[in-house]
Design a protein around this motif. Structure first.
Motif, PDB file in Angstrom:
ATOM      1  N   PHE A  74      68.725  29.652  72.443  1.00 55.84           N
ATOM      2  CA  PHE A  74      68.920  28.772  71.291  1.00 55.84           C
ATOM      3  C   PHE A  74      69.845  27.605  71.652  1.00 55.84           C
ATOM      4  O   PHE A  74      70.646  27.718  72.570  1.00 55.84           O
ATOM      5  CB  PHE A  74      69.522  29.566  70.129  1.00 55.84           C
ATOM      6  CG  PHE A  74      68.609  30.650  69.622  1.00 55.84           C
ATOM      7  CD1 PHE A  74      67.613  30.366  68.703  1.00 55.84           C
ATOM      8  CD2 PHE A  74      68.730  31.951  70.096  1.00 55.84           C
ATOM      9  CE1 PHE A  74      66.750  31.360  68.257  1.00 55.84           C
ATOM     10  CE2 PHE A  74      67.881  32.949  69.652  1.00 55.84           C
ATOM     11  CZ  PHE A  74      66.883  32.650  68.729  1.00 55.84           C
ATOM     12  N   SER A  76      72.425  26.605  70.143  1.00 59.98           N
ATOM     13  CA  SER A  76      73.850  26.862  69.857  1.00 59.98           C
ATOM     14  C   SER A  76      74.039  28.359  69.631  1.00 59.98           C
ATOM     15  O   SER A  76      73.068  29.090  69.380  1.00 59.98           O
ATOM     16  CB  SER A  76      74.310  26.087  68.605  1.00 59.98           C
ATOM     17  OG  SER A  76      73.808  26.695  67.440  1.00 59.98           O
ATOM     18  N   ALA A  79      73.087  29.267  66.048  1.00 56.96           N
ATOM     19  CA  ALA A  79      71.628  29.404  65.893  1.00 56.96           C
ATOM     20  C   ALA A  79      71.158  30.766  66.409  1.00 56.96           C
ATOM     21  O   ALA A  79      70.269  31.389  65.806  1.00 56.96           O
ATOM     22  CB  ALA A  79      70.905  28.277  66.618  1.00 56.96           C
ATOM     23  N   THR A  82      72.000  33.160  63.545  1.00 62.45           N
ATOM     24  CA  THR A  82      71.234  32.982  62.302  1.00 62.45           C
ATOM     25  C   THR A  82      69.751  33.306  62.490  1.00 62.45           C
ATOM     26  O   THR A  82      69.125  33.921  61.620  1.00 62.45           O
ATOM     27  CB  THR A  82      71.410  31.562  61.727  1.00 62.45           C
ATOM     28  OG1 THR A  82      71.017  30.620  62.712  1.00 62.45           O
ATOM     29  CG2 THR A  82      72.839  31.305  61.316  1.00 62.45           C
ATOM     30  N   TYR A  83      69.180  32.934  63.641  1.00 61.16           N
ATOM     31  CA  TYR A  83      67.767  33.266  63.888  1.00 61.16           C
ATOM     32  C   TYR A  83      67.587  34.779  64.039  1.00 61.16           C
ATOM     33  O   TYR A  83      66.608  35.345  63.570  1.00 61.16           O
ATOM     34  CB  TYR A  83      67.250  32.584  65.153  1.00 61.16           C
ATOM     35  CG  TYR A  83      66.744  31.177  64.983  1.00 61.16           C
ATOM     36  CD1 TYR A  83      65.388  30.929  64.739  1.00 61.16           C
ATOM     37  CD2 TYR A  83      67.589  30.084  65.098  1.00 61.16           C
ATOM     38  CE1 TYR A  83      64.901  29.641  64.616  1.00 61.16           C
ATOM     39  CE2 TYR A  83      67.114  28.793  64.972  1.00 61.16           C
ATOM     40  CZ  TYR A  83      65.768  28.569  64.735  1.00 61.16           C
ATOM     41  OH  TYR A  83      65.300  27.294  64.610  1.00 61.16           O
ATOM     42  N   THR A 105      78.894  32.079  60.354  1.00 63.57           N
ATOM     43  CA  THR A 105      77.902  33.144  60.140  1.00 63.57           C
ATOM     44  C   THR A 105      78.078  33.701  58.727  1.00 63.57           C
ATOM     45  O   THR A 105      77.116  33.958  57.999  1.00 63.57           O
ATOM     46  CB  THR A 105      78.083  34.280  61.176  1.00 63.57           C
ATOM     47  OG1 THR A 105      78.005  33.716  62.478  1.00 63.57           O
ATOM     48  CG2 THR A 105      77.021  35.358  61.028  1.00 63.57           C
ATOM     49  N   ALA A 227      61.764  32.295  65.921  1.00 64.20           N
ATOM     50  CA  ALA A 227      62.190  31.070  66.602  1.00 64.20           C
ATOM     51  C   ALA A 227      61.010  30.104  66.744  1.00 64.20           C
ATOM     52  O   ALA A 227      61.150  28.885  66.561  1.00 64.20           O
ATOM     53  CB  ALA A 227      62.764  31.421  67.970  1.00 64.20           C
ATOM     54  N   ASN A 232      62.357  26.417  66.987  1.00 67.04           N
ATOM     55  CA  ASN A 232      63.483  26.450  67.923  1.00 67.04           C
ATOM     56  C   ASN A 232      63.095  25.875  69.281  1.00 67.04           C
ATOM     57  O   ASN A 232      61.999  26.149  69.796  1.00 67.04           O
ATOM     58  CB  ASN A 232      63.930  27.905  68.101  1.00 67.04           C
ATOM     59  CG  ASN A 232      64.985  28.066  69.168  1.00 67.04           C
ATOM     60  OD1 ASN A 232      66.078  27.552  69.046  1.00 67.04           O
ATOM     61  ND2 ASN A 232      64.636  28.767  70.238  1.00 67.04           N
ATOM     62  N   SER A 234      65.359  24.328  73.086  1.00 66.42           N
ATOM     63  CA  SER A 234      66.631  23.877  73.654  1.00 66.42           C
ATOM     64  C   SER A 234      66.357  23.048  74.897  1.00 66.42           C
ATOM     65  O   SER A 234      65.355  23.245  75.589  1.00 66.42           O
ATOM     66  CB  SER A 234      67.531  25.070  73.983  1.00 66.42           C
ATOM     67  OG  SER A 234      66.972  25.852  75.018  1.00 66.42           O
TER      68      SER A 234
END
Ligand SMILES: Cc1ncc(COP(=O)(O)O)c(C=O)c1O
Length: 380
Positions: A74, A76, A79, A82-83, A105, A227, A232, A234
């Motif tokens: 991810f 970050s 992320a 949260t994902y 979070t 994702a 998502n 990166s």
């Protein structure tokens, strides 16, 4: 093979005539194919969002580090958390979140999940097997973080996972503090381990990244699919930097871990200090639990000052010359923050004084001590 040996080479291309030691960075949105039929093959990458060779090498390194079944990368650390959470919940669910978790979070669960009709309940990080009292028919997820952000409580991970397993509840841990080097949560029964790779893996405070490593293929596929659906992706440049960080991770981590213990030991008997909150320090209330489950420390810890005005606390932080004032940790440079304004807890008892967090970098430990001492002398 030990981690430092493994990570010096993991994901490296096969040696040949003049081969670079690291995978090359391939920057692409469009990938080209010889035949129209190949666009729809499920066994090959079809588009830049799905990553490149350098992402594969990095994912392999994380999977190996944690002993998992697969890794999703991810842009970050937040992320990654949260994902991973989103991959395991649906409308109407109940989520149990440690009260000591990383602030953003907490915010995500309290706001975004709430909007999705998912209830988040905060539990005392030291609850252990008592978590069973909080399980409901609709509980789908328990989120752990050990040690907790800012306040450094150690959780009884095996006890919580045992309850989760017997109730078919998935567990996710934020394992950023240990870099996967001093704690192996998947071995203790956790299902998904998340990292803010921004910290130790980046190591130089100049790249953001995250990873979620799953214990089983089906958990991994659930995160991968979430994702994919949410888009998502990166940067290959960032993935490259994080893989490069892996090469020196163990050495940097051990050095920073040692420095943090030197400072924690020294500060624990300092006359301005009420308590040092470092799990690897013998005074820590959860030290025995840390000894049982962890094989080492981390670079970051907090200190409770003896009661004093906020003006004095801010004056102390402002007087530091080597420690920078800024968020994060795991980089080469030491940092310090005043924690109280961001300390949000439902179950907290008073710490007895202001809370200050130190993140140790690669500077000399004696120089860091002198910096703290001169800041105390300037203010008190
Ligand atoms: C424990 C923890 N988890 C997650 C994050 C989020 O990572 P990132 O800054 O890469 O989004 C942080 C960042 O400070 C953190 O300390």
């Amino acid at each position: 093979m030990k981690n430092e040996t493994k990570f010096a080479h993991i994901g490296a291309p096969k040696a040949g005539l003049g081969t670079a030691v690291n995978p090359s960075i391939s920057r692409a949105s469009t990938l080209l194919f010889d035949r129209a039929e190949d666009l729809y093959r499920s066994d090959i990458r079809g588009y830049g969002r799905h990553g490149a060779q350098v992402h594969d090498a990095l994912a392999e390194a994380f999977t190996d580090l944690e002993g998992g079944a697969g890794t999703v990368l991810f842009p970050s650390g937040l992320a990654a958390c949260t994902y991973a959470i989103l991959s395991q919940v649906k409308s109407g669910d109940h989520v149990l979140l440690t009260d000591s978790c990383y602030g953003p979070t907490r915010k995500f669960c309290d706001t975004y999940l709430k909007k999705m009709n998912i209830e988040t309940e905060f539990y005392d990080p030291r609850i252990g097997s008592g978590i069973k009292e909080f399980i409901r028919d609709n509980t789908s997820l328990i989120i752990l973080e050990s040690p907790g952000s800012l306040s450094f409580e150690i959780q009884d991970i095996p006890a919580i996972c045992k309850v989760a397993k017997s109730n078919n509840v998935v567990t996710i841990i934020d394992n950023t503090w240990s870099a996967g080097l001093s704690l192996n949560p998947l071995k203790l029964g956790v299902d998904i381990s998340c990292h803010a790779a921004t910290k130790y893996f980046g190591g130089h405070s100049d790249v953001m990244y995250g990873a979620a490593i799953s214990r089983t293929k089906s958990l991994h596929n659930a995160i991968k699919q979430t994702a994919k659906y949410i888009g998502n992706a990166s940067s290959p440049d960032d993935a490259y930097q994080i893989l490069r960080g892996f090469r020196t991770l163990v050495t940097r981590f051990r050095q920073q871990e040692a420095t943090s213990l030197v400072l924690a030991d020294w500060l624990s008997s300092h006359d301005r200090v009420l308590q040092v909150l470092h799990p690897a320090h013998s005074d820590h209330p959860d030290h025995a639990l840390w000894q049982r489950d962890f094989t080492g420390g981390g670079c970051i810890f907090s200190v409770v000052f003896k009661p004093c005005s906020e003006k004095k606390v801010l004056g102390f932080v402002n007087a530091l010359k080597i420690f920078g004032i800024g968020y994060s940790y795991g980089g080469f440079e030491s940092l310090c923050i005043h924690c109280d304004p961001q300390l949000k807890r439902n179950h907290a008892t008073s710490l007895g004084g202001p809370l200050i967090r130190f993140a140790c970098g690669l500077e000399n430990a004696e120089d860091l001590k002198s910096d703290i001492e001169q800041a105390f002398k300037t203010v008190f």
